[in-house]
Design an enzyme around this catalytic site. Structure first.
Site, PDB file in Angstrom:
ATOM      1  N   HIS A  56       0.853  -1.196   0.000  1.00 23.69           N
ATOM      2  CA  HIS A  56       0.000   0.000   0.000  1.00 23.69           C
ATOM      3  C   HIS A  56       0.879   1.233   0.000  1.00 23.69           C
ATOM      4  CE1 HIS A  56      -3.129   2.863   1.041  1.00 23.69           C
ATOM      5  NE2 HIS A  56      -3.990   1.933   0.711  1.00 23.69           N
TER       6      HIS A  56
ATOM      7  N   ASP B 148      -7.941  -5.171   0.122  1.00 21.39           N
ATOM      8  CA  ASP B 148      -8.449  -6.051  -0.943  1.00 21.39           C
ATOM      9  C   ASP B 148      -8.129  -7.517  -0.709  1.00 21.39           C
ATOM     10  OD1 ASP B 148      -7.619  -3.306  -2.832  1.00 21.39           O
ATOM     11  OD2 ASP B 148      -9.643  -4.132  -2.799  1.00 21.39           O
TER      12      ASP B 148
HETATM   13  C1  SDX Z   1      -6.250   0.129  -2.862  1.00 20.31           C
HETATM   14  O1  SDX Z   1      -4.489   4.697  -2.177  1.00 20.31           O
HETATM   15  C2  SDX Z   1      -5.400   4.090  -1.509  1.00 20.31           C
HETATM   16  O2  SDX Z   1      -5.778   4.502  -0.457  1.00 20.31           O
HETATM   17  C3  SDX Z   1      -5.959   2.845  -2.189  1.00 20.31           C
HETATM   18  C4  SDX Z   1      -6.941   2.018  -1.374  1.00 20.31           C
HETATM   19  C5  SDX Z   1      -8.206   2.781  -1.081  1.00 20.31           C
HETATM   20  O3  SDX Z   1      -8.864   2.432  -0.098  1.00 20.31           O
HETATM   21  O4  SDX Z   1      -8.585   3.649  -1.919  1.00 20.31           O
HETATM   22  O5  SDX Z   1      -6.343   1.628  -0.164  1.00 20.31           O
HETATM   23  C6  SDX Z   1      -7.366   0.775  -2.146  1.00 20.31           C
HETATM   24  O6  SDX Z   1      -6.027   0.473  -4.001  1.00 20.31           O
HETATM   25  C7  SDX Z   1      -5.385  -0.878  -2.139  1.00 20.31           C
HETATM   26  C8  SDX Z   1      -4.201  -1.402  -3.023  1.00 20.31           C
HETATM   27  C9  SDX Z   1      -4.739  -2.512  -3.938  1.00 20.31           C
HETATM   28  N1  SDX Z   1      -3.697  -2.902  -4.928  1.00 20.31           N
HETATM   29  C10 SDX Z   1      -3.067  -4.074  -4.856  1.00 20.31           C
HETATM   30  O7  SDX Z   1      -3.213  -4.907  -3.959  1.00 20.31           O
HETATM   31  C11 SDX Z   1      -2.109  -4.326  -6.032  1.00 20.31           C
HETATM   32  C12 SDX Z   1      -0.787  -4.914  -5.505  1.00 20.31           C
HETATM   33  N2  SDX Z   1      -0.082  -3.836  -4.768  1.00 20.31           N
HETATM   34  C13 SDX Z   1       0.903  -3.082  -5.523  1.00 20.31           C
HETATM   35  O8  SDX Z   1       0.649  -2.948  -6.882  1.00 20.31           O
HETATM   36  C14 SDX Z   1       1.391  -1.826  -4.780  1.00 20.31           C
HETATM   37  O9  SDX Z   1       1.707  -2.228  -3.509  1.00 20.31           O
HETATM   38  C15 SDX Z   1       0.491  -0.604  -4.727  1.00 20.31           C
HETATM   39  C16 SDX Z   1       0.010  -0.186  -6.061  1.00 20.31           C
HETATM   40  C17 SDX Z   1      -0.676  -0.854  -3.831  1.00 20.31           C
HETATM   41  C18 SDX Z   1       1.309   0.549  -4.112  1.00 20.31           C
HETATM   42  O10 SDX Z   1       2.299   0.875  -5.039  1.00 20.31           O
HETATM   43  P1  SDX Z   1       3.457   1.934  -4.690  1.00 20.31           P
HETATM   44  O11 SDX Z   1       3.183   2.644  -3.430  1.00 20.31           O
HETATM   45  O12 SDX Z   1       3.675   2.727  -5.936  1.00 20.31           O
HETATM   46  O13 SDX Z   1       4.676   1.015  -4.382  1.00 20.31           O
HETATM   47  P2  SDX Z   1       5.667   0.442  -5.454  1.00 20.31           P
HETATM   48  O14 SDX Z   1       4.902  -0.202  -6.578  1.00 20.31           O
HETATM   49  O15 SDX Z   1       6.675   1.486  -5.782  1.00 20.31           O
HETATM   50  O16 SDX Z   1       6.372  -0.759  -4.630  1.00 20.31           O
HETATM   51  C19 SDX Z   1       7.532  -0.535  -3.826  1.00 20.31           C
HETATM   52  C20 SDX Z   1       8.311  -1.857  -3.881  1.00 20.31           C
HETATM   53  C21 SDX Z   1       8.669  -2.249  -5.315  1.00 20.31           C
HETATM   54  O17 SDX Z   1       9.829  -3.084  -5.229  1.00 20.31           O
HETATM   55  P3  SDX Z   1      11.315  -2.372  -5.473  1.00 20.31           P
HETATM   56  O18 SDX Z   1      11.235  -1.657  -6.816  1.00 20.31           O
HETATM   57  O19 SDX Z   1      11.513  -1.443  -4.304  1.00 20.31           O
HETATM   58  O20 SDX Z   1      12.272  -3.529  -5.485  1.00 20.31           O
HETATM   59  O21 SDX Z   1       7.490  -2.927  -3.384  1.00 20.31           O
HETATM   60  C22 SDX Z   1       7.256  -3.864  -4.447  1.00 20.31           C
HETATM   61  C23 SDX Z   1       7.541  -3.148  -5.735  1.00 20.31           C
HETATM   62  O22 SDX Z   1       7.920  -4.088  -6.739  1.00 20.31           O
HETATM   63  N3  SDX Z   1       5.847  -4.275  -4.346  1.00 20.31           N
HETATM   64  C24 SDX Z   1       5.399  -5.536  -4.522  1.00 20.31           C
HETATM   65  C25 SDX Z   1       4.008  -5.460  -4.294  1.00 20.31           C
HETATM   66  N4  SDX Z   1       3.653  -4.197  -4.007  1.00 20.31           N
HETATM   67  C26 SDX Z   1       4.801  -3.466  -4.048  1.00 20.31           C
HETATM   68  N5  SDX Z   1       6.046  -6.684  -4.818  1.00 20.31           N
HETATM   69  C27 SDX Z   1       5.261  -7.791  -4.905  1.00 20.31           C
HETATM   70  N6  SDX Z   1       3.911  -7.817  -4.714  1.00 20.31           N
HETATM   71  C28 SDX Z   1       3.267  -6.675  -4.404  1.00 20.31           C
HETATM   72  N7  SDX Z   1       1.951  -6.681  -4.192  1.00 20.31           N
END
Ligand code: SDX
Length: 428
Positions: A306, A363
């Site tokens: 998140h 989620d």
């Molecule tokens: C919601 O914003 C809100 O408030 C949203 C929400 C709401 O109520 O409105 O809370 C609802 O959207 C919840 C999130 C639902 N999405 C998912 O579950 C999709 C999976 N999660 C990721 O795609 C990600 O964690 C996000 C999109 C939620 C957040 O993305 P960020 O903050 O841009 O973080 P990032 O993608 O830059 O990740 C940082 C690191 C990366 O690795 P490095 O480049 O540092 O090596 O963490 C890794 C990412 O690759 N990473 C994951 C991961 N989520 C982040 N690796 C594996 N699996 C994951 N799920």
């Protein structure tokens, strides 16, 4: 007032520090371009505040989420969804008179214009319910046009807000009935918000809907836990679109489209598809965790991570309990919940997830509960939209109440061609 100092070339700029009621601080750069001909750049707005708001407070480090100062743990346990909708939109829990009047508005505006039913004939049964929802919410604006007022009249807003919250539920249930070829079921006057939705979804001429208090309570909690989440992607979309002074229906339609994305509200559908894929291919938990960490693998652990929460999403903790209760009570043979819990166990012990502070988000468990309630997977994000609607409306209203209302128009840094001229086709 505290100030930050920015030194650039021979300029020394003093920028005011804005402080919120929970001691959050921001550098106010409202005059940066005028005074130093500079803008800031912040991809994905990871360090940028777009507004000041008094609706929702989140402390991502401590896993705190409060609506108008009230912890969501208390609201999920004790409040009704309509009370929470009122709280978010108007700032306080309704007293008895306010609650009765709000509930009456919800009941009296729970049906959609009969001519709108013809829209469903145009949708194929395979149409994604989020596409139907966005279309139908925007289409409400052609049937309920008493909002086209330049000045923002309170009584018009109150009616539109209540009717949108009530009708989104009806549209969602009608889209489900359309997809299974059953006649739609009209809303009832005597049922609470969540119960009425389940009635419209699952009642039919041959199979009467049998209410279950545990399931209705779980759905009410799900809707409350989704009701607002400050300036997330879809709510920020509602604010940006609404800042053009377009009507509330069009602004909400835009928010619904943003919420559909798999990185955002669409993640609950992706979580179930991910769990089903793991089950179907007999992937081991270890294989899943390794794939999620592998940058070359397309596999992502949906429902994890998140932007704000660097601890458990407090909503996930509450939903996990509801998940286990319903699972036990109905003795579901749903192995997906076991896979989900094993994934959570393994990920929260793995250094990759620990270092990146990746925990289950809202989620991760919501989809499993929707599935046990009998809601089809492709409607999970619609459920998210129904829950989030009061928050979107509250944020839209807060923006309209702010003075002055400025249209949102970010700058950019141009990286394209410098000046060049048209070349006729035969010379290219
Ligand atoms: C919601 O914003 C809100 O408030 C949203 C929400 C709401 O109520 O409105 O809370 C609802 O959207 C919840 C999130 C639902 N999405 C998912 O579950 C999709 C999976 N999660 C990721 O795609 C990600 O964690 C996000 C999109 C939620 C957040 O993305 P960020 O903050 O841009 O973080 P990032 O993608 O830059 O990740 C940082 C690191 C990366 O690795 P490095 O480049 O540092 O090596 O963490 C890794 C990412 O690759 N990473 C994951 C991961 N989520 C982040 N690796 C594996 N699996 C994951 N799920």
């Amino acid at each position: 007032m505290e100030k930050a100092t920015l030194t650039y070339q021979n300029h020394v700029l003093e920028l005011p520090i804005i402080k919120g009621t929970e001691d959050e601080k921001a550098i106010d750069i409202s005059n940066l371009r005028k005074s130093a001909n500079l803008i800031t750049l912040d991809l994905g707005f990871q360090n940028t505040g777009s507004c000041m708001s008094s609706i929702t407070y989140i402390d991502g480090e401590k896993g705190i989420l409060r609506y108008r100062g009230i912890p969501i743990e208390e609201l999920a346990e004790k409040a009704s969804f309509s009370e929470v909708a009122y709280l978010l939109i108007y700032g306080n829990l309704p007293n008895k008179k306010e609650q009765e009047s709000f509930s009456r508005r919800l009941t009296q505006n729970s049906m959609i214009h009969e001519e709108m039913l013809r829209f469903f004939d145009g949708f194929p049964p395979t149409a994604h319910p989020m596409a139907i929802l966005a279309t139908m919410v925007n289409a409400l604006s052609v049937y309920y046009t008493d909002y086209y007022t330049e000045d923002f009249q309170a009584e018009t807003f109150d009616l539109i807000a209540a009717s949108l919250i009530s009708r989104i539920r009806t549209i969602a249930a009608y889209s489900y009935k359309h997809s299974i070829g059953e006649p739609h079921v009209y809303p009832r006057r005597d049922l609470q918000y969540a119960s009425n939705f389940l009635y419209m979804m699952f009642d039919s001429p041959v199979n009467p809907y049998v209410p279950d208090s545990e399931i209705e309570k779980a759905l009410c909690a799900l809707l409350i836990l989704h009701a607002d989440h400050e300036q997330n992607c879809s709510t920020s979309t509602v604010r940006l679109v609404g800042s053009s002074m377009v009507n509330l229906y069009a602004s909400i339609c835009a928010g619904i489209c943003a919420l559909w994305g798999p990185l955002h509200g669409g993640a609950n559908q992706k979580v179930i598809e991910m769990l089903e894929n793991i089950k179907k291919n007999n992937f081991t938990i270890k294989q899943c965790i390794e794939s999620a960490k592998d940058k070359n693998s397309k596999f992502r652990l949906f429902g994890f991570g998140h932007r704000l929460y660097r601890n458990y999403d407090p909503r996930a903790l509450i939903l996990k309990k509801y998940c286990q209760n319903i699972f036990k009570k109905f003795n579901y043979d749903d192995s997906l919940i076991n896979i989900a819990m094993e994934l959570e166990e393994a990920a929260t012990k793995d250094d990759y997830f620990i270092e990146r502070k990746l925990y289950p988000n809202v989620d991760f468990y919501s989809g499993i509960i929707y599935r046990m309630i009998g809601i089809p997977t492709n409607m999970f994000t619609v459920m998210f939209a129904i829950g989030r609607l009061p928050g979107m409306i509250a944020q839209w209203k807060e923006m309209h109440d702010s003075v002055p209302l400025k249209i949102g128009r970010p700058y950019q840094i141009y990286t394209g061609n410098t000046l060049r001229h048209y070349v006729p086709l035969n010379e290219r």
